[in-house]
Design an enzyme around this catalytic site. Structure first.
Site, PDB file in Angstrom:
ATOM      1  N   GLY B 137      22.332 -23.123   2.402  1.00  0.00           N
ATOM      2  CA  GLY B 137      22.014 -22.051   1.356  1.00  0.00           C
ATOM      3  C   GLY B 137      22.767 -20.904   1.364  1.00  0.00           C
ATOM      4  N   GLY B 138      22.080 -20.117   1.381  1.00  0.00           N
ATOM      5  CA  GLY B 138      22.564 -18.578   1.564  1.00  0.00           C
ATOM      6  C   GLY B 138      23.295 -18.368   2.836  1.00  0.00           C
ATOM      7  N   GLY B 364      61.146 -27.614  -5.685  1.00  0.00           N
ATOM      8  CA  GLY B 364      60.252 -26.799  -5.927  1.00  0.00           C
ATOM      9  C   GLY B 364      59.685 -26.189  -4.356  1.00  0.00           C
ATOM     10  N   ALA B 365      59.476 -27.264  -3.507  1.00  0.00           N
ATOM     11  CA  ALA B 365      58.916 -26.927  -2.290  1.00  0.00           C
ATOM     12  C   ALA B 365      60.022 -26.085  -1.395  1.00  0.00           C
ATOM     13  CB  ALA B 365      58.722 -28.301  -1.407  1.00  0.00           C
TER      14      ALA B 365
END
Lengths: 72, 471
Positions: B137-138, B364-365
């Protein structure tokens, strides 16, 4: 010991198979050589074992996640 | 044994005792307790980690499972205030079930205040979390907000535990498979470093804190040369594991920390000393996915670049990349959105950052891997490296598609090779790349270490002014 299913990371052509059924292999030893993205990519196990099944042969096209070799 | 005559045995120490854990984490004899409120669930201390001053807080798993109540959260916030004022790293040792149910909403408010100060501290002081027990949880989101999460074998992180998962979704899963080292180290990317034991997790935490806090200066003259090319296969198409190159680049392979080793393993991100100073190294790993970038790899690298930038840690980028991984899965997985994070991270980064192209960089790489256009301090290439839009054969298959279609099938490979050779001459190779200024210098593998260190040392030592959002 549990079976190790060695699968392909990516879509590829099978270039060659380096092992045969019954063979003992070490961690990091080449099982299958794949060809993809202009590269020859060896497929290796993380742990040692014995080859119990080979599901591909040279020339096959394999999909991402497809099992190539089963080790025991 | 006669109970009356036996020597009284000291009660076995509870391994969950936070005082013991703080002693184990910090350098011997340096523990100085700041805040120990009876039953608050948290203890904090000043001390040293491999000599570097740090602040540490630890859950007290003996009290309500280490749950976070108002007093415990106050102790964490005070520890942060001290670390921020003194400019030291802060380390959380987590073993906590989350907010204290018994205290009600006021405990949620207190946990929220911990998250708020973690966010305010982001990018200002290094924040490291060591998860040694369940962190739910937290207590799961606390570590997740920090720069680096280390998980020991018994560490578990989840929002809701196996019982709740079973009752809500019917999925039958144990705590380890739900939130242990395997799922978080390999699948979710929540955990950066997985260790076998609590002691090893503490040792990694100390090393990381000292690398980030005590970064030292470059020693250009004292940087020894090594043959960085010796770990490469002869066949240029052959994939290889990049780890030996990374180990060989750093000063001491035993003193490096790889982050996210099993998540997105097609790229390696590691911290260590290079030329005497702390640097971050990023390296494509051709052994996995051929070294292609994909959406998790772009995201992992973007976060690493932003972390290093925020703390003024220079970067070395080792490039051998065939491109972005094609596929429907990748597009639907947001490779464009997540890939853009990497472009943004390099584009905004102000730390010295050098690039070395070892074998090839395409498309693109090429741009994403700290190219000249994104502001690289200096771009080096080894003599045999290829910098191109794509491989020559792939290029001629597109450029000469019609002509190739007319060629007899048996002859096609030969014609392709010829055209590819022509194309290579036309495209101009490394010489052309130098002419247009996208490669600054061609360097031999045996002279690379010195060249990289010199380039990093010459650049102004700057630091980005931004937080480190957990991308």
């Amino acid at each position: 010991m549990a079976a190790q299913h060695i699968a392909s990371d990516l879509v590829a052509n099978v270039h060659s198979v380096a092992v045969r059924v019954g063979q003992k292999v070490e961690a990091g030893e080449e099982l299958v050589l794949l060809e993809s993205m202009k590269m020859e990519i060896p497929v290796v196990p993380e742990e040692p074992g014995t080859v119990v099944e080979i599901r591909v042969e040279p020339g096959d096209v394999v999909q991402e996640g497809e099992v190539l070799v089963v080790l025991q | 044994m006669n109970a009356l005559t036996a020597a009284p045995e000291a009660p076995a120490a509870d391994p969950r005792d936070p005082n013991l854990r703080l002693e184990n984490f910090l350098d011997d004899g340096t523990v100085e307790i700041i805040n120990e409120v009876e039953k608050s669930g948290f203890v904090s201390a000043r001390g040293r980690a491999n000599g570097a001053p740090v602040v540490v807080f630890c859950s007290d798993a003996r009290v309500q499972g280490g749950a976070m109540g108002v007093e415990g959260c106050k102790a964490i916030v005070e520890a942060y205030d001290i670390a921020l004022a003194e400019g030291t790293p802060i380390i959380g040792l987590w073993h906590s079930g989350g907010a204290r149910l018994a205290e009600g909403v006021v405990s949620l408010h207190a946990v929220g205040e911990v998250f708020a100060i973690m966010t305010r501290a982001s990018g200002k002081i290094p924040q490291i979390s060591v998860v040694i027990g369940a962190a739910a949880g937290g207590a799961a989101y606390g570590p997740a907000l920090t720069d680096v999460v280390i998980m020991a074998e018994k560490g578990r992180i989840f929002v809701t535990g196996p019982d709740v998962v079973r009752s809500v979704t019917g999925e039958n899963v144990d705590a380890a498979r739900l939130g242990g080292p395997e799922p978080h180290g390999r699948r979710s990317g929540v955990v950066h470093v997985v260790t076998e034991t609590e002691d090893e997790a503490f040792e990694r935490g100390r090393l990381l804190a000292s690398l980030m806090a005590d970064q030292r200066e470059f020693d250009v003259a004292g940087t020894e040369e090594r043959d960085l090319g010796e770990t490469f296969p002869e066949n240029a198409k052959r994939a290889y594991d990049v780890h030996p190159l990374v180990d060989n680049l750093f000063d001491d392979a035993a003193e490096i920390i790889e982050l996210h080793a099993k998540w997105a393993p097609n790229i390696v991100t590691a911290l260590g000393r290079f030329g005497g100073r702390t640097v971050g190294v990023i390296a494509n790993n051709p052994m996995r996915l051929g070294g292609c970038l994909d959406s998790p790899a772009a995201e992992k690298t973007a976060r690493f670049v932003r972390m290093c930038d925020a703390f003024g840690i220079p970067l070395v980028v080792l490039v051998d990349v065939p491109g972005y991984l094609p596929g429907v899965g990748q597009e639907w997985d947001g490779v464009v959105r997540r890939g853009a994070k990497l472009l943004h991270a390099f584009g905004e980064s102000v730390v010295p950052r050098v690039t070395l192209v070892t074998r090839k960089t395409y498309g693109g790489a090429y741009i994403a891997m700290n190219s000249r256009s994104l502001g690289a301090t200096k771009v080096f290439a080894w003599p045999s490296a290829e910098v191109a839009v794509m491989g020559h054969v792939a290029a001629v298959r597109i450029l000469h598609r019609r002509r190739l279609a007319e060629v007899e099938i048996d002859d096609r490979a030969r014609v392709e090779e010829e055209l590819a050779a022509e194309h290579a001459v036309l495209a101009g190779g490394l010489e052309r790349a130098q002419e247009i200024g996208v490669v600054d210098e061609v360097v031999e593998p045996t002279k690379t270490r010195g060249a990289l260190v010199a380039a990093l040392a010459e650049a102004p030592a700057r630091r980005g002014e931004h937080g480190n959002i957990p991308l």
